[in-house]
Design an enzyme around this catalytic site. Structure first.
Site, PDB file in Angstrom:
ATOM      1  N   TYR A   1       6.270 -15.622 -13.136  1.00  0.00           N
ATOM      2  CA  TYR A   1       5.317 -14.318 -12.882  1.00  0.00           C
ATOM      3  C   TYR A   1       3.911 -15.036 -13.589  1.00  0.00           C
ATOM      4  CZ  TYR A   1       3.107  -9.975 -12.927  1.00  0.00           C
ATOM      5  OH  TYR A   1       2.298  -8.805 -12.651  1.00  0.00           O
TER       6      TYR A   1
ATOM      7  N   GLY B   1       0.514  -1.127   0.066  1.00  0.00           N
ATOM      8  CA  GLY B   1      -0.038  -0.062  -0.054  1.00  0.00           C
ATOM      9  C   GLY B   1       0.819   1.318  -0.101  1.00  0.00           C
TER      10      GLY B   1
END
Length: 252
Positions: A153, A13
């Site tokens: 990924y 965040g």
């Protein structure tokens, strides 16, 4: 939606999509906890959000089980409840197939896939009590293969996509899991040196942009709007929403 009185935890965040999402929830009245690895970055992000009485930061590495529990415990301890968990923390790195190391694989899978699962595990009790929801972050790399050496990924992102469906089944009916949000967030740091498949382009950003149907790169706040939409729509769970400038509708 009015988020007054609700508590939101955003992993990853301190910047980018995570910070943009935290701001949207905070501006909507929620108390927001941002989690990340860098205390310095978290402190700066918390100040940028304003609403000091409704913002907290927890330094935690959600690539570890202990870090996942620390992030959730920090949110519940600070504000007494948890209504929304946004599992946004992530990183990315590419390498040709023969050069992928065990450490690279573990870093990628741990941060994205293991981190998503154990954050949800840690938060499940509080979310059930609040009848809350989880929004997961993946990437369109979980729906499509990528040129240029993104095996780890893509594997992690594909795992998050299907894990989200399973979590929605496991947590129903008390908790919704209306994600993941798929986004090509890796374009934000795009360069010819770091993004496989475009090494020869004079301008890698332009080269990638020209493969997108909308011919533009999405912005963090556009994804933040999608996260808030999913969190507020009580009829949705286990869905996949791509916010991707059209990447998944047509191959270049």
């Amino acid at each position: 939606m009015d988020w007054d009185g609700r508590v939101v935890l955003v992993t990853g965040g301190s910047r980018g999509i995570g910070l943009a999402t935290a701001k949207r929830f905070c501006d909507g009245g929620a108390s927001v906890v941002i989690a990340g690895r860098s205390e310095e970055a978290l402190a700066a992000a918390a100040v940028s959000l304003g609403h000091e009485e409704r913002v907290a930061a927890v330094a935690a590495d959600v690539g570890t089980v202990a870090g996942c529990y620390a992030a959730v415990d920090g949110a519940v301890t600070t504000f007494g409840r948890l209504d929304v968990l946004f599992t946004n923390a992530g990183s990315y790195e590419s390498a040709p197939l023969g050069e992928v190391t065990e450490d690279m694989w573990d870093r990628t899978v741990d941060t994205h896939l293991k981190g998503t699962f154990f954050c949800v595990q840690a938060a499940a009790g509080a979310l059930r009590t609040a009848r809350g929801c989880v929004v997961t972050m993946a990437s369109d790399a979980g729906l499509l293969g990528c040129r240029g050496g993104w095996a780890a990924y893509c594997a992690a992102m594909g795992g998050v996509v299907n894990l989200t469906r399973q979590l929605a089944a496991d947590l129903a009916p008390e908790v919704r899991v209306p994600g993941p949000v798929g986004t090509d967030h890796l374009y934000a740091d795009l360069s010819a040196d770091s993004y496989g498949g475009f090494e020869g382009a004079a301008d890698a950003v332009e080269a990638v942009t020209q493969t997108l149907p909308l011919r533009r790169i999405i912005e963090p706040d556009e994804v933040a709007r999608a996260v808030c939409f999913l969190a507020g729509l009580e009829a949705m769970t286990g869905s996949v929403l791509s916010v991707d400038a059209g990447t998944t509708i047509a191959l270049p």
